[in-house]
Write a protein that holds these residues in place. Structure first.
Motif, PDB file in Angstrom:
ATOM      1  N   MET A 150      -1.652  -1.251  -1.406  1.00 30.75           N
ATOM      2  CA  MET A 150      -3.144  -1.696  -1.021  1.00 30.75           C
ATOM      3  C   MET A 150      -3.044  -1.168   0.556  1.00 30.75           C
ATOM      4  O   MET A 150      -3.036  -2.201   1.475  1.00 30.75           O
ATOM      5  N   ASP A 151      -2.925   0.128   1.069  1.00 29.23           N
ATOM      6  CA  ASP A 151      -2.711   0.427   2.363  1.00 29.23           C
ATOM      7  C   ASP A 151      -4.210   0.779   3.047  1.00 29.23           C
ATOM      8  O   ASP A 151      -4.439   0.192   4.112  1.00 29.23           O
ATOM      9  N   GLY A 171      -7.484   0.281   1.997  1.00 33.91           N
ATOM     10  CA  GLY A 171      -8.738  -0.647   2.107  1.00 33.91           C
ATOM     11  C   GLY A 171      -8.440  -1.642   2.719  1.00 33.91           C
ATOM     12  O   GLY A 171      -9.267  -2.466   3.093  1.00 33.91           O
ATOM     13  N   THR A 172      -7.185  -2.063   3.000  1.00 34.27           N
ATOM     14  CA  THR A 172      -6.591  -3.275   3.710  1.00 34.27           C
ATOM     15  C   THR A 172      -6.678  -2.861   5.428  1.00 34.27           C
ATOM     16  O   THR A 172      -6.332  -3.747   6.211  1.00 34.27           O
ATOM     17  N   ALA A 173      -6.646  -1.632   5.641  1.00 34.34           N
ATOM     18  CA  ALA A 173      -6.383  -1.127   7.044  1.00 34.34           C
ATOM     19  C   ALA A 173      -5.037  -1.482   7.419  1.00 34.34           C
ATOM     20  O   ALA A 173      -5.174  -1.805   8.651  1.00 34.34           O
ATOM     21  N   LYS A 174      -4.177  -1.454   6.702  1.00 27.85           N
ATOM     22  CA  LYS A 174      -2.551  -1.765   7.033  1.00 27.85           C
ATOM     23  C   LYS A 174      -2.147  -0.902   7.834  1.00 27.85           C
ATOM     24  O   LYS A 174      -2.354   0.212   7.836  1.00 27.85           O
ATOM     25  N   PRO A 175      -1.490  -1.529   9.183  1.00 27.50           N
ATOM     26  CA  PRO A 175      -0.997  -0.470  10.347  1.00 27.50           C
ATOM     27  C   PRO A 175       0.053   0.408   9.540  1.00 27.50           C
ATOM     28  O   PRO A 175       0.918  -0.050   8.949  1.00 27.50           O
ATOM     29  N   SER A 176       0.045   1.681   9.746  1.00 29.16           N
ATOM     30  CA  SER A 176       0.892   2.511   9.277  1.00 29.16           C
ATOM     31  C   SER A 176       2.293   2.177  10.096  1.00 29.16           C
ATOM     32  O   SER A 176       2.374   1.712  11.352  1.00 29.16           O
ATOM     33  N   LEU A 209       3.694  -8.050   5.906  1.00 24.81           N
ATOM     34  CA  LEU A 209       3.026  -7.080   5.186  1.00 24.81           C
ATOM     35  C   LEU A 209       3.704  -6.420   4.266  1.00 24.81           C
ATOM     36  O   LEU A 209       4.800  -6.224   4.062  1.00 24.81           O
ATOM     37  N   ASP A 210       2.824  -5.821   3.129  1.00 24.36           N
ATOM     38  CA  ASP A 210       3.335  -4.793   2.063  1.00 24.36           C
ATOM     39  C   ASP A 210       4.607  -5.648   1.430  1.00 24.36           C
ATOM     40  O   ASP A 210       5.526  -4.880   1.050  1.00 24.36           O
ATOM     41  N   PHE A 211       4.434  -6.752   1.010  1.00 26.36           N
ATOM     42  CA  PHE A 211       5.739  -7.347   0.346  1.00 26.36           C
ATOM     43  C   PHE A 211       5.513  -8.024  -0.926  1.00 26.36           C
ATOM     44  O   PHE A 211       6.152  -8.709  -1.818  1.00 26.36           O
ATOM     45  N   VAL A 212       4.168  -8.255  -1.324  1.00 27.49           N
ATOM     46  CA  VAL A 212       3.524  -8.780  -2.821  1.00 27.49           C
ATOM     47  C   VAL A 212       2.998  -8.093  -3.544  1.00 27.49           C
ATOM     48  O   VAL A 212       2.186  -7.025  -3.137  1.00 27.49           O
ATOM     49  N   ALA A 213       3.537  -7.888  -4.894  1.00 28.31           N
ATOM     50  CA  ALA A 213       2.748  -7.093  -5.807  1.00 28.31           C
ATOM     51  C   ALA A 213       1.418  -7.319  -5.929  1.00 28.31           C
ATOM     52  O   ALA A 213       1.086  -8.607  -6.108  1.00 28.31           O
ATOM     53  N   ILE A 219     -13.839   6.562   7.216  1.00 30.96           N
ATOM     54  CA  ILE A 219     -12.746   7.035   7.252  1.00 30.96           C
ATOM     55  C   ILE A 219     -11.840   6.527   6.158  1.00 30.96           C
ATOM     56  O   ILE A 219     -10.986   7.207   5.511  1.00 30.96           O
ATOM     57  N   MET A 220     -11.994   5.231   5.504  1.00 30.29           N
ATOM     58  CA  MET A 220     -11.063   4.870   4.247  1.00 30.29           C
ATOM     59  C   MET A 220     -11.425   5.620   3.071  1.00 30.29           C
ATOM     60  O   MET A 220     -10.707   6.156   2.539  1.00 30.29           O
TER      61      MET A 220
END
Length: 305
Positions: free
Chosen positions: A44-45, A47-52, A64-68, A216-217
Motif C-alpha cells: 500500500m504505497d 495511497g499512503t504516500a509512503k516515502p520511496s 514502514l511497510d512491515f504489516v500484511a 498524482i496518486m
C-alpha cells in the motif's frame, strides 16, 4: 538523570513532514520512526504516500511497510514497536525522530499510554463488523459509541469503522471506556524527553497540496494498486478503511464514477487534515512551525526547541 531526547514531528497530511524529517535526520545523525497508521502496510504505497527508497535518501526508517494488509494492527502494537525502535536508534548513538499524522499513535508514545492486554470477544467483533458494513449500521454504532464514551468519539469521524468498533469492543471486554483506561495509564512515568513539533499551514495552500497529491496518486496507479490488493487478499480488518482505498473500492464496485471517486478522496482527505489539526491543537505542549517557511529555518527552530 537526563532522559534521552526524542524529536516528534506531527501535522496534517501533505504538510511536508517527510521532507523536513529527512533533512533533519541528515543534519543531526537521526533515524526516523513512522507514526502513520496506513504506511505500516505492505503493498500500500501510492495511497499512503509512503516515502520511496529514493525519497528516504539513505535515512533508515522504522515501522514502514512491515504489516500484511490482512493483519489487524493496534495502537498497543505500535507503542511497543515504536519504543523498541527508539531504543535501537539510541543504542547506535543516533537521534530518534518520530514522524507522522496519526494522533492516536503519537499520543500513545508522548503520553506513555498503556493499553492492557484485553481478551476480545471474537463473536462480538464479527457482529460489530457485520453491522458496520452498511451506512445505516455504522451510524447506529457511532451513536452507541457516543453514549458510552463521548470523549473518545469527539476525536474520530462518523464513518471511522475501525475506531468506532474499537471503542465498543474495549467497553464490552473491560467494562471501562477507552478514555478511562487512557486516563489511568497516563499516571505512568514517561520514558523519554519528547520534543514535540507540529506543522501548520495556510488552509487554502494545504488543501491545494492535498488536491494535487490525489491527482498524482491517480496518475501513479492508485486504482491498479487497490485492484491488486483485492486480488491478493480475501479480507482487510482495517487496511481498506484508509483514505483513498475505500473510495477506490466503491468505484471498482460500480457505486460511483471515476470523477466522483477522485472528488470524494480529495474531500475526505481535506476533512481528515482538518481533524488532524484539531487533534494536535489540543496538546498545549506542541510547538508549531510553518510548513511554508524555509526548511533550514524550521530545522533551526526544532534544534533550539
Amino acid at each position: 538523570m537526563n532522559k534521552p531526547k526524542v524529536i516528534v514531528i506531527a501535522g496534517p497530511t501533505a504538510s511536508g513532514k517527510t521532507a523536513l524529517s529527512i533533512k533533519l535526520a541528515k543534519k543531526i545523525n537521526g533515524e526516523i520512526i513512522s507514526a502513520d497508521s496506513m504506511q505500516i502496510y505492505k503493498f500500500m504505497d501510492i495511497g499512503t504516500a509512503k516515502p520511496s527508497i529514493e525519497e528516504r535518501d539513505g535515512i533508515k526508517h522504522y515501522l514502514l511497510d512491515f504489516v500484511a494488509p490482512n493483519i489487524r494492527y493496534s495502537v498497543a502494537d505500535f507503542k511497543k514497536d515504536a519504543e523498541d525502535a527508539i531504543d535501537e536508534i539510541l543504542s547506535k548513538g543516533k537521534v530518534p525522530i518520530i514522524v507522522g499524522g496519526t494522533g492516536l499513535y503519537i499520543d500513545s508514545i508522548i503520553f506513555g499510554i498503556e493499553y492492557p492486554e484485553i481478551e476480545f470477544d471474537e463473536v462480538y467483533r464479527d457482529k460489530l463488523m457485520l453491522k458496520a458494513s452498511s451506512d445505516e449500521g455504522i451510524k447506529e454504532l457511532y451513536e452507541e459509541a457516543k453514549e458510552i464514551d463521548e470523549e473518545a468519539v469527539k476525536k474520530i469521524s462518523e464513518n471511522d469503522k475501525k475506531r468506532i468498533t474499537r471503542i465498543l469492543e474495549i467497553y464490552n471486554a473491560t467494562g471501562k471506556t477507552k478514555t478511562e483506561l487512557e486516563v489511568e495509564s497516563r499516571k505512568n512515568e514517561i520514558k523519554y524527553d519528547y520534543r514535540v513539533f507540529a506543522i501548520n499551514m495556510d488552509r487554502e495552500k494545504l488543501y491545494d497540496r492535498i488536491n494535487k497529491r490525489v491527482d498524482i496518486m491517480i496518475e501513479q496507479g492508485l486504482i491498479e494498486e487497490v485492484r491488486n490488493l483485492l486480488e491478493k487478499y480475501d479480507e482487510f480488518p482495517t487496511a481498506m478503511q484508509g483514505l483513498g482505498y475505500k473510495e477506490v473500492v466503491e468505484y471498482l464496485d460500480g457505486k460511483c464514477s471515476k470523477e466522483e471517486m477522485i472528488e470524494k478522496i480529495k474531500q475526505e482527505t481535506r476533512r481528515y487534515a482538518k481533524r488532524q489539526l484539531t487533534w494536535f491543537r489540543k496538546n498545549k505542549n506542541i510547538k508549531w512551525i510553518d510548513g511554508l517557511d524555509d526548511v533550514q529555518n524550521n530545522i533551526k527552530i526544532i534544534l533550539e526547541g
